[in-house]
Design a protein around this motif. Structure first.
Motif, mmCIF file in Angstrom:
data_model
loop_
_atom_site.group_PDB
_atom_site.id
_atom_site.type_symbol
_atom_site.label_atom_id
_atom_site.label_comp_id
_atom_site.label_asym_id
_atom_site.label_seq_id
_atom_site.Cartn_x
_atom_site.Cartn_y
_atom_site.Cartn_z
ATOM 1 N N ASP A 161 132.040 -55.237 -39.517
ATOM 2 C CA ASP A 161 132.705 -56.241 -40.354
ATOM 3 C C ASP A 161 132.784 -57.615 -39.702
ATOM 4 O OD1 ASP A 161 133.294 -54.484 -42.573
ATOM 5 O OD2 ASP A 161 134.720 -53.515 -41.228
ATOM 6 N N CYS A 162 131.649 -58.079 -39.186
ATOM 7 C CA CYS A 162 131.585 -59.418 -38.585
ATOM 8 C C CYS A 162 130.773 -60.397 -39.426
ATOM 9 C CB CYS A 162 130.999 -59.343 -37.175
ATOM 10 S SG CYS A 162 132.128 -58.627 -35.969
ATOM 11 N N ASN A 163 130.309 -59.955 -40.590
ATOM 12 C CA ASN A 163 129.553 -60.819 -41.492
ATOM 13 C C ASN A 163 128.280 -61.348 -40.825
ATOM 14 O OD1 ASN A 163 129.149 -62.039 -43.987
ATOM 15 N ND2 ASN A 163 130.166 -63.926 -43.373
ATOM 16 N N GLY A 218 127.804 -49.967 -33.570
ATOM 17 C CA GLY A 218 128.521 -49.991 -34.842
ATOM 18 C C GLY A 218 128.335 -51.327 -35.514
ATOM 19 N N ILE A 219 127.663 -51.315 -36.662
ATOM 20 C CA ILE A 219 127.430 -52.568 -37.409
ATOM 21 C C ILE A 219 127.748 -52.371 -38.893
ATOM 22 C CG2 ILE A 219 125.824 -53.712 -35.832
ATOM 23 C CD1 ILE A 219 123.528 -52.484 -37.495
ATOM 24 N N GLU A 220 128.658 -51.479 -39.190
ATOM 25 C CA GLU A 220 129.041 -51.254 -40.584
ATOM 26 C C GLU A 220 129.671 -52.513 -41.160
ATOM 27 O OE1 GLU A 220 130.028 -46.615 -41.014
ATOM 28 O OE2 GLU A 220 131.367 -47.675 -39.644
ATOM 29 N N GLY A 221 129.428 -52.745 -42.439
ATOM 30 C CA GLY A 221 130.006 -53.912 -43.099
ATOM 31 C C GLY A 221 129.244 -55.201 -42.853
ATOM 32 N N ASN A 264 123.928 -57.860 -44.430
ATOM 33 C CA ASN A 264 122.853 -58.859 -44.432
ATOM 34 C C ASN A 264 121.891 -58.709 -43.255
ATOM 35 O OD1 ASN A 264 123.800 -60.065 -46.797
ATOM 36 N ND2 ASN A 264 125.213 -61.356 -45.657
ATOM 37 N N ILE A 265 122.159 -57.765 -42.361
ATOM 38 C CA ILE A 265 121.232 -57.550 -41.242
ATOM 39 C C ILE A 265 119.940 -56.961 -41.813
ATOM 40 C CG2 ILE A 265 120.803 -56.237 -39.122
ATOM 41 C CD1 ILE A 265 123.801 -56.403 -38.546
ATOM 42 N N ILE A 321 116.788 -53.040 -37.738
ATOM 43 C CA ILE A 321 117.330 -51.701 -37.462
ATOM 44 C C ILE A 321 116.189 -50.747 -37.123
ATOM 45 C CG2 ILE A 321 118.704 -49.800 -38.390
ATOM 46 C CD1 ILE A 321 120.254 -52.480 -38.071
ATOM 47 N N THR A 322 115.114 -50.812 -37.878
ATOM 48 C CA THR A 322 113.941 -49.956 -37.638
ATOM 49 C C THR A 322 113.374 -50.214 -36.250
ATOM 50 O OG1 THR A 322 113.449 -49.990 -39.997
ATOM 51 C CG2 THR A 322 111.666 -49.303 -38.528
ATOM 52 N N ARG A 323 113.252 -51.489 -35.892
ATOM 53 C CA ARG A 323 112.728 -51.841 -34.562
ATOM 54 C C ARG A 323 113.643 -51.322 -33.464
ATOM 55 N NH1 ARG A 323 112.384 -57.887 -31.906
ATOM 56 N NH2 ARG A 323 111.766 -57.171 -29.835
#
Length: 196
Positions: free
Chosen positions: A149-151, A169-172, A175-176, A181-183
């Protein structure tokens, strides 16, 4: 002419005195609860502070705790404005050379100092710091990184060098880009990623 100069000098002197009184009055003082926790941390090497709308910055006394291993300085949800949460981490963070865990959850951080990368942190939690710029984050010793939740619009540029990372942890942060993520899954296959 001389009389005008004398009056001007007196006026300047009065202004200097007033400014010094004002700066002393607005200097951040720490409360007794925080003082007690700082004293206790000298024995335990652990300090956890819930801001509760008290501090605009991390008290400078904390950066004198060179043996500190765990630091949590949590902000507060604010329904009532103005909200008093910390907005920056000073470069003095480099003094905390023994620090292994740092949590600065739910503050108003906008960026991180480069000096944070000199620490040997294993765990860093910056969750709920909306619109924080973490582009310069590159702590190679990190095992756990929480940025929920860091936008965020992208992962930190230095994440590809965080080869010890086991939990991200990058939930929320919807826009990433998925290709990042795949890389990351390919480059750091032992990292468990919590996303969406």
């Amino acid at each position: 002419m001389q009389m005008v100069q004398l009056r001007l000098l007196k006026l300047i002197s009065i202004l200097i005195i007033l400014l010094s009184i004002l700066s002393c009055a607005t200097a951040q003082k720490i409360d007794d609860e925080t003082k007690g926790k700082i004293e206790e941390s000298k024995r335990t090497n652990e300090l956890k502070i819930q801001n509760r709308n008290r501090y605009k910055k991390i008290p400078s006394e904390i950066f004198e705790l060179c043996d500190l291993q765990i630091l949590s300085f949590s902000g507060s949800e604010c329904d009532v404005k103005p909200c008093t949460n910390i907005s920056n981490v000073p470069a003095k963070i480099r003094n905390l050379k023994s620090l292994r865990q740092l949590a600065l959850v739910m503050n108003d951080l906008k960026s991180l100092p480069l000096e944070i990368n000199s620490l040997k942190l294993e765990s860093l939690d910056l969750s709920n710091n909306f619109d924080i710029d973490i582009s310069n984050l590159e702590i190679q010793s990190l095992k756990i990184l929480n940025l929920n939740d860091c936008n965020l619009n992208s992962l930190p540029k230095g994440i590809w060098n965080m080869k010890k990372l086991t939990v991200l942890g990058i939930e929320g942060n919807d826009n990433i880009p998925e290709e990042q993520i795949t890389r990351l899954k390919k480059e750091i296959p032992n990292c468990v990623i919590y996303w969406k």
